[in-house]
Design a protein around this motif. Structure first.
Motif, PDB file in Angstrom:
ATOM      1  N   SER A  11      -6.989  13.946  15.958  1.00 51.28           N
ATOM      2  CA  SER A  11      -7.676  15.212  16.245  1.00 51.28           C
ATOM      3  C   SER A  11      -7.084  15.799  17.502  1.00 51.28           C
ATOM      4  CB  SER A  11      -9.176  14.987  16.422  1.00 51.28           C
ATOM      5  OG  SER A  11      -9.412  14.107  17.496  1.00 51.28           O
ATOM      6  N   ARG A  12      -6.818  17.064  17.441  1.00 50.28           N
ATOM      7  CA  ARG A  12      -6.198  17.761  18.576  1.00 50.28           C
ATOM      8  C   ARG A  12      -7.296  18.433  19.382  1.00 50.28           C
ATOM      9  NH1 ARG A  12      -3.923  20.179  22.400  1.00 50.28           N
ATOM     10  NH2 ARG A  12      -1.790  20.947  22.305  1.00 50.28           N
ATOM     11  N   ARG A  13      -7.510  17.954  20.596  1.00 49.43           N
ATOM     12  CA  ARG A  13      -8.503  18.584  21.456  1.00 49.43           C
ATOM     13  C   ARG A  13      -7.830  19.610  22.339  1.00 49.43           C
ATOM     14  NH1 ARG A  13     -11.332  13.766  24.471  1.00 49.43           N
ATOM     15  NH2 ARG A  13      -9.141  13.262  24.791  1.00 49.43           N
TER      16      ARG A  13
ATOM     17  N   THR B   3      -3.241  24.754  20.049  1.00 47.76           N
ATOM     18  CA  THR B   3      -4.476  25.429  19.701  1.00 47.76           C
ATOM     19  C   THR B   3      -4.191  26.906  19.429  1.00 47.76           C
ATOM     20  OG1 THR B   3      -4.989  25.998  21.996  1.00 47.76           O
ATOM     21  CG2 THR B   3      -5.783  23.866  21.182  1.00 47.76           C
ATOM     22  N   VAL B   4      -5.217  27.599  18.923  1.00 45.49           N
ATOM     23  CA  VAL B   4      -5.075  29.029  18.680  1.00 45.49           C
ATOM     24  C   VAL B   4      -4.738  29.759  19.979  1.00 45.49           C
ATOM     25  CG1 VAL B   4      -6.367  31.114  18.067  1.00 45.49           C
ATOM     26  CG2 VAL B   4      -6.538  29.066  16.637  1.00 45.49           C
TER      27      VAL B   4
ATOM     28  N   ASP C 106       3.981  32.881   5.422  1.00 45.42           N
ATOM     29  CA  ASP C 106       2.954  31.852   5.539  1.00 45.42           C
ATOM     30  C   ASP C 106       2.536  31.639   6.998  1.00 45.42           C
ATOM     31  OD1 ASP C 106       5.236  30.706   6.486  1.00 45.42           O
ATOM     32  OD2 ASP C 106       5.151  28.912   5.238  1.00 45.42           O
ATOM     33  N   TYR C 107       2.876  32.602   7.852  1.00 44.63           N
ATOM     34  CA  TYR C 107       2.416  32.731   9.244  1.00 44.63           C
ATOM     35  C   TYR C 107       3.129  31.811  10.234  1.00 44.63           C
ATOM     36  CZ  TYR C 107      -1.155  34.654   6.232  1.00 44.63           C
ATOM     37  OH  TYR C 107      -1.797  35.324   5.232  1.00 44.63           O
TER      38      TYR C 107
ATOM     39  N   PRO D 216      -4.380  25.337  14.006  1.00 43.87           N
ATOM     40  CA  PRO D 216      -4.128  26.141  12.801  1.00 43.87           C
ATOM     41  C   PRO D 216      -4.518  25.476  11.492  1.00 43.87           C
ATOM     42  CG  PRO D 216      -2.306  26.362  14.328  1.00 43.87           C
ATOM     43  CD  PRO D 216      -3.202  25.303  14.896  1.00 43.87           C
ATOM     44  N   THR D 217      -4.414  24.135  11.418  1.00 34.47           N
ATOM     45  CA  THR D 217      -4.709  23.458  10.156  1.00 34.47           C
ATOM     46  C   THR D 217      -6.178  23.545   9.783  1.00 34.47           C
ATOM     47  OG1 THR D 217      -4.888  21.374  11.385  1.00 34.47           O
ATOM     48  CG2 THR D 217      -2.774  21.863  10.318  1.00 34.47           C
ATOM     49  N   THR D 218      -7.039  23.913  10.715  1.00 30.49           N
ATOM     50  CA  THR D 218      -8.471  24.006  10.424  1.00 30.49           C
ATOM     51  C   THR D 218      -8.889  25.438  10.099  1.00 30.49           C
ATOM     52  OG1 THR D 218      -9.100  24.387  12.744  1.00 30.49           O
ATOM     53  CG2 THR D 218      -8.868  22.093  12.012  1.00 30.49           C
TER      54      THR D 218
END
Length: 311
Positions: free
Chosen positions: A119-121, A257-258, A249-250, A297-299
Motif C-alpha cells: 500500500s502506498r501511503r 500519489t495524485v 490511457d493517461y 492512480p491504481t485506486t
C-alpha cells in the motif's frame, strides 16, 4: 559469478517492465533524461532489483563449489562446513548448517514481502484536510489562493510564460517525415493557430500518436520542421518545449500519489514547495479531485484518472 545472473536478470526484467511512455510523459513535463530515470524508471524498477539482489546474496552464501577453491582463506561458511564435516563428522556441522538454512529461509521470506503488493501511503501530510472546515494542515485554501495570485519571482514567471496557451503561440509542421520500426509518416504539414482546437482523425495504426509524440519532442523526425510561435524547435529536447501531452490511457505515474502526479512538472523545475502545493490545490479544485490527492492512480476510476492526467 554463479549467483550474479539472479541480479542481472531481475534488473533487466524490472527495467523492461517500466512503460517507456511514463518516461516520455516525465520529459514533456520538464524532466531531463536523468531526472526521468531517477524519479520514474528507477523507483518503479527498484523492488525487482532489490529482490534480485537478495536472491543473489542468499544463493551466494550457500554456494559450495566455487568458494571451496577460491575462498579457502579467509574461510567462509561453506568452507567451514566442509572442514568441520571432514574433521569431526555430521554432528559437528549441524548447528552451523541450521543457522545458514534459517538465514536463507528468512531472506526468501523477505523477497516475498518486498515483491508482493504494498500500500502506498502519502509521504506528505500537507495535503490532508482538517475536519470539515476545508483547511489544509499546512496551507489553507485562502493561503493557496493568495500564493497563486501574488507576483512570482522571475523564474516562476518564466515557467508560467512557457505554457503555449499563455503565450498565445501556435504550432506549424513543415513537410514532416517520421520513421519508427518500419512505419513512416510522410510529408505532414499543418498549422495550429493560437486558441484553435484541432482534431486529427484516422484509423488505428495510422500514426496519430506518433505524430503527437513528434510534436511534443519525444520522437525525432527524419526530416521536416516543427515551429512553435515561429521558432524552429525540431531539434530541441521535449523538456524545454513546454508542451503537455496526455496519452489515451493517461499514463499516470503509478508509484506517486495524485498530488505528486499533478505537481511533478513543478517539482522537476524546482518550483518552491509552497507555490507547488498551492497550484496543485488550485487545479484539484478546478477539476473536482480535491478528495483524491492522497490516493494512488491504481485506486481511481477511469474518469478520475482522466482528470488527474489533465491536471
Amino acid at each position: 559469478f554463479v549467483s550474479m545472473p539472479y541480479l542481472v536478470n531481475a534488473a533487466r526484467e524490472s527495467f523492461e517492465a517500466v512503460d517507456v511512455r511514463l518516461e516520455r510523459v516525465a520529459r514533456t513535463l520538464g524532466a531531463t533524461p536523468w531526472q526521468a530515470f531517477r524519479t520514474v524508471t528507477l523507483p518503479m524498477a527498484a523492488r525487482g532489483i532489490l529482490s534480485g539482489a537478495l536472491l543473489m546474496w542468499a544463493r551466494g552464501i550457500s554456494e559450495f563449489g566455487a568458494v571451496v577453491i577460491l575462498a579457502f582463506h579467509p574461510m567462509v561458511i561453506p568452507v567451514l562446513l566442509y572442514e568441520r564435516f571432514e574433521a569431526f563428522g555430521l554432528r559437528a556441522v549441524q548447528p552451523v548448517t541450521s543457522l545458514v538454512i534459517a538465514v536463507c529461509l528468512g531472506l526468501f521470506g523477505l523477497v516475498q514481502v518486498v515483491a508482493g503488493p504494498r500500500s502506498r501511503r502519502a509521504n506528505s501530510r500537507s495535503w490532508r484536510r482538517r475536519g470539515d472546515n476545508g483547511h489544509l494542515s499546512s496551507v489553507s485554501r485562502d493561503q493557496a489562493d493568495t500564493l497563486v495570485s501574488v507576483e512570482r519571482p522571475r523564474e516562476e514567471a518564466a515557467f508560467a510564460g512557457s505554457i503555449p496557451e499563455l503565450e498565445g503561440c501556435f504550432v506549424s509542421l513543415r513537410n514532416l517525415e517520421v520513421a519508427v520500426e518500419g512505419f513512416e509518416l510522410r510529408d505532414v504539414s499543418l498549422d495550429i493557430e493560437a486558441g484553435e482546437y484541432l482534431v486529427i482523425l484516422g484509423p488505428t495504426g495510422a500514426g496519430k500518436t506518433m505524430l503527437l509524440e513528434t510534436i511534443a519532442g519525444v520522437r525525432t523526425p527524419r526530416s521536416g520542421a516543427i515551429l512553435m510561435d515561429g521558432v524552429d524547435v525540431t531539434r530541441l529536447p521535449c523538456e524545454v518545449r513546454g508542451l503537455g501531452f496526455v496519452y489515451q490511457d493517461y499514463a499516470l505515474f503509478p508509484h506517486m500519489t495524485v498530488a505528486e502526479n499533478i505537481g511533478y512538472g513543478l517539482a522537476v523545475r524546482h518550483v518552491a514547495p509552497e507555490v507547488r502545493r498551492a497550484r496543485v490545490m488550485q487545479l484539484a479544485r478546478a477539476l473536482g479531485i480535491e478528495s483524491l490527492l492522497d490516493r494512488v492512480p491504481t485506486t481511481l476510476s477511469g474518469g478520475e484518472q482522466q482528470r488527474v492526467a489533465l491536471a
